[in-house]
Design a protein around this motif. Structure first.
Motif, mmCIF file in Angstrom:
data_model
loop_
_atom_site.group_PDB
_atom_site.id
_atom_site.type_symbol
_atom_site.label_atom_id
_atom_site.label_comp_id
_atom_site.label_asym_id
_atom_site.label_seq_id
_atom_site.Cartn_x
_atom_site.Cartn_y
_atom_site.Cartn_z
ATOM 1 N N GLU A 171 68.648 36.976 46.764
ATOM 2 C CA GLU A 171 69.865 37.181 47.551
ATOM 3 C C GLU A 171 69.558 37.006 49.023
ATOM 4 O O GLU A 171 68.452 37.306 49.487
ATOM 5 C CB GLU A 171 70.408 38.601 47.314
ATOM 6 N N SER A 184 76.502 34.819 52.826
ATOM 7 C CA SER A 184 75.788 35.633 51.855
ATOM 8 C C SER A 184 75.726 34.846 50.557
ATOM 9 O O SER A 184 76.701 34.196 50.164
ATOM 10 C CB SER A 184 76.495 36.967 51.607
ATOM 11 N N VAL A 189 81.178 39.993 48.575
ATOM 12 C CA VAL A 189 79.844 40.455 48.168
ATOM 13 C C VAL A 189 79.439 39.662 46.928
ATOM 14 O O VAL A 189 79.867 39.980 45.814
ATOM 15 C CB VAL A 189 79.843 41.969 47.871
ATOM 16 N N SER A 191 74.989 45.686 51.141
ATOM 17 C CA SER A 191 76.025 44.908 51.817
ATOM 18 C C SER A 191 77.034 45.884 52.396
ATOM 19 O O SER A 191 77.440 46.834 51.723
ATOM 20 C CB SER A 191 76.728 43.961 50.834
ATOM 21 N N ASP A 251 71.540 37.533 52.966
ATOM 22 C CA ASP A 251 72.655 37.917 53.831
ATOM 23 C C ASP A 251 72.275 37.521 55.251
ATOM 24 O O ASP A 251 71.242 37.987 55.768
ATOM 25 C CB ASP A 251 72.913 39.423 53.766
#
Length: 816
Positions: free
Chosen positions: A632, A648, A92, A70, A634
């Motif tokens: 995850e 995110s 984040v 990130s 993003d």
């Protein structure tokens, strides 16, 4: 912050802000041009700018790096008010930051890194913090303001074959703005409610044809968010001041030398807590919080924690200083780049706390001032070639920590800490003045060689193996000398009833734990370019986190001897698996990156909270096995230069896989330990039978939310305002975290409910680098806790650290 410091910073930023034309006239022929950010042309097909990172110790775009990363740039930091690592977690989702004071801070990634809520200098961090290639060993640095930062990269997963210090959970790679050979300057001033003032300024330019310099200042001041009705002061304030200077020397076209020095200090009245609730334990009913408080006619100032009021009576201080100097040399040999980073870091910690968390004089003094000196030397050689790239490195780290601790009991200690059935509990002099004086030392050595290579097997497929050899040695000392109010030594040989009672509260102890070991770790990554804009990668890593030593006291056996087998803990053994997909489409205007991971840890270094009052802190122990796994995402979209949005998210399932002998939560603690043939009482049974330990296998790790999101958008329109061409814009940033446990062993009393935060900003910026905006953070005034704490003694008291309320203000920025 001292008023003189604020005035100087405000004056410096004002001078920079009002004189941009003069600054642009300086040295027009210099080699590097000043680069104020463009506000865009209004073209509807404008792609998102490429993000260049140095995660693998060379410059490449974030989409090319085959690892989960990130990236947060300086504009994002300024716009969202994320001016330290603690606030960075709102941007984040995989990053977790928790702090009850600067020393007792934890930075975790994907739920792992350091034991949650543990103050202990004898273990290593699982998340490395690097600033311009220099490793910062103390997490206390995470509470300071970012100083002239250009970009922050949060690398998820083990990084030991790329970075100097072995890091099993990830790394935070911070890059500051470097000296330039064209004159440039930046200035920023913010004011807001709660007396918030923040000023930042930096100036860079040439000193000669081949020497450039840069200097930066930052200062933050804000009133506290909790009112101490006893003193009338607002506590938990912000009071930061920092300066950083750099000199760049280029003696030739192939050699670059950068000398840097920094000094940052904090001096707030911090860090206090508020009453949250009580919960029944298995202690005798007359030794639980309600009865103990009633016996001394004590009533907490408020039972609503979001009244933000407390009455703690001991002195509070969180004096904190970090400083350092470094020399970085880069030499382009023609075949590769050789880099040397030599650094020294200082950390000076001057705390005072209220260890009983009440307005009663139970613990009248609690302070553990500590000093650290750290020296590091790193050598790296990077080669970029046709078909093969590689990095070879060596790293040496030495740390010296010296701590002088004092804990003293007050006049209310006897009635609170001794059994009401004992006549000694009615004599304040028994514990009043009882004092533990502690000498705590650590000498920590770490040596390593490491490397990683990249082989292009085909035009689309590459393999990247890495290896690391590490040696770690820790030598500790813990010496606690206890004296009573009459000046007598408290020993285990005395049979005096008063001494026996006193050593049950503060016990003398001496031990010298040590640890040393060699370890080898390795990883391998496969990277495949499906198309030029779609890349996949898969990683396996076998790594470790060095063993540690306990430096906060350990339990004593029946004879009063320290239990030496818990003086040191074994290394963590980590197996990490990860797959990822990085993609861009719509001509680079849209980005979607995915990662799935699983990390298995054997001999996980966990916090154990011992029921003995005489053990000043929790201590380290090894849990059999832990696993964290998840997914995850993003994603960002920039359909035009007038609008961009991002989201995110992280799903993290972090659990103890096997921890059958864990400490019990408060509702199962405090009673008589079960004997043979007996069964523990139901949770919260006063005077009940407590298990010696509890099996928490399968339960969630502390501090980890299963679901976390960050999201936002910004839109702008071109306008001419007061004769200046620019944009008006409106921005929004939000974050969400689901519930999490705030105790090493999950307790019904310490779950923190999920919460969402919403930040808004609106402003005007010009093509010439001026930017003015108003902002509101926590716009809906969400009540939430950052952390809950269980004071020692099993009284059932739960205290907490409430998060910031709604704040608002205005910021003016100028750069040229």
């Amino acid at each position: 912050m001292h008023p003189q410091s604020v005035a100087l910073l405000l004056a410096a930023t004002s001078l920079l802000a009002v004189n941009p034309v003069r600054a642009q006239e300086v040295d027009p022929g210099s080699r590097q041009g000043a680069t104020p950010p463009s506000v865009g042309t209004g073209a509807r097909d404008a792609p998102a700018p490429e993000i260049v990172v140095t995660a693998r110790r060379r410059q490449e775009t974030a989409q090319q790096v085959p690892l989960a990363i990130s990236v947060v740039d300086a504009d994002k930091i300024d716009n969202t008010g994320a001016f330290n690592v603690g606030r960075l977690q709102q941007l984040v989702p995989s990053l977790n930051f928790y702090s009850s004071n600067p020393r007792n801070s934890a930075v975790n990634i994907r739920g792992i890194g350091v034991p949650f809520g543990l103050t202990n200098d004898g273990f290593d961090q699982g998340v490395g913090i690097y600033v311009d290639d220099v490793y910062y060993n103390r997490v206390a640095s995470a509470t300071f303001d970012f100083l002239d930062v250009a970009q922050i990269e949060v690398l998820r997963g083990p990084q030991g074959t790329l970075y100097g210090k072995n890091t099993t959970a990830g790394a935070i790679n911070i890059t500051t703005r470097q000296p330039t050979f064209d004159f440039e300057g930046r200035a920023e001033v913010s004011i807001g409610n709660l007396g918030f003032t923040q000023a930042k300024a930096s100036v860079s330019g040439p000193l000669s044809e081949n020497v450039a310099a840069r200097i930066a200042f930052s200062g933050t001041d804000r009133r506290g968010t909790i009112r101490n009705v006893r003193t009338g002061a607002w506590i938990n304030e912000q009071d930061n001041l920092g300066i950083r200077g750099q000199i760049l020397w280029e003696p030739s076209a192939t050699v670059e030398v950068t000398l840097a020095g920094d000094y940052s200090t904090q001096d707030p009245e911090c860090c206090g807590t508020v009453f949250v609730r009580t919960g029944a334990t298995q202690r005798a009913l007359n030794r639980q919080y309600a009865a103990l408080a009633a016996a001394q006619n004590y009533q907490v100032v408020s039972t609503n924690p979001f009244d933000r009021r407390t009455d703690i009576d001991a002195n509070l201080n969180a004096g904190n200083t970090i400083a350092g100097a470094s020399a970085r040399i880069r030499w382009d040999t023609g075949w590769g780049e050789l880099t040397s980073i030599t650094a020294w870091r200082l950390w000076d910690w001057l705390p005072e706390n209220d260890r009983d968390f009440t307005g009663l004089p139970i613990t009248s003094v609690s302070q553990n001032p500590s000093q650290q000196n750290q020296w590091t030397q790193e050598l790296r050689f990077n080669h970029d070639g046709d078909g093969i790239d590689f990095l070879l490195g060596a790293f040496a780290f030495y740390q010296e920590v010296r701590t002088q601790g004092t804990q003293a009991q007050g006049s209310a200690a006897s009635a609170w800490l001794l059994a009401p059935s004992s006549a000694l509990s009615r004599d304040p002099s028994v514990l009043n003045g009882l004092t533990a004086t502690n000498d705590i030392r650590l000498d920590n050595l770490s040596l390593a060689v490491f490397g990683q290579a990249s082989f292009e097997l085909t035009d689309s497929l590459s393999i990247q193996p890495g290896v690391r050899l590490n040696y770690d040695k820790k030598d500790g000392l813990y010496n606690s000398v206890v004296t009573n109010g009459s000046g007598q030594l408290v020993t285990f040989t005395s049979t005096d009833p008063r001494i026996v009672a006193q050593r049950g509260v503060l016990a003398p102890q001496f031990f010298e734990p040590e640890f040393d070991d060699w370890n080898v770790s390795y990883d391998v990554t496969l990277a495949y370019a499906i198309t030029p804009d779609i890349r996949a990668h898969a990683t396996y890593a076998r790594t470790f986190k060095p063993g540690g030593v306990n430096l906060n006291g350990v339990p004593n056996d029946a004879a009063g001897n320290p239990v030496l087998e818990v003086g040191a803990v074994d290394p963590e053994r980590v197996s990490h698996y990860e797959i990822g997909l990085k993609s861009q489409f719509l001509d680079g205007r849209a980005t979607v990156n995915l990662a799935a991971f699983r990390t298995d840890i054997r001999d996980y270094q966990a916090q154990v909270v011992n029921g003995q009052t005489g053990v000043l802190r929790g201590y380290l122990a090894n849990a059999d096995a832990v696993r964290t796994q998840g997914i995850e995402i993003d994603a960002s979209l920039r359909p035009s230069a007038r609008f961009n949005t991002y989201i995110s998210g992280a799903y993290t399932d972090a659990t103890y896989r096997s921890f059958p002998d864990a400490p019990c939560p408060p509702e199962l603690s405090g009673g008589t330990t079960v004997g043979a043939g007996q069964s523990p009482s139901a949770p919260g049974t006063p005077g009940g039978l407590s298990p010696a330990n509890c099996d928490i296998s399968g339960q969630r790790l502390p501090g980890v939310s299963k679901y976390a999101l960050s999201f936002g958008a910004e839109g702008n329109l071109p306008v001419t305002l007061l004769g200046r061409e620019g944009q008006i814009y409106l921005g929004y940033d939000g974050s969400y975290r689901s519930d999490f446990s705030s105790n090493p062993s999950p307790s019904a009393y310490t779950w923190i409910d999920g919460y969402d935060l919403h930040n808004l900003r609106a402003g005007f910026r010009t093509d010439a680098g001026l930017n003015t905006f108003v902002w509101v953070r926590n716009a809906f005034d969400e009540d939430y806790f950052e952390q809950l704490q269980v004071p020692s003694g099993n009284t059932g008291l739960i205290v907490g650290n409430p998060g910031d309320p709604r704040t608002w203000g205005v910021t003016v920025q100028a750069q040229f």
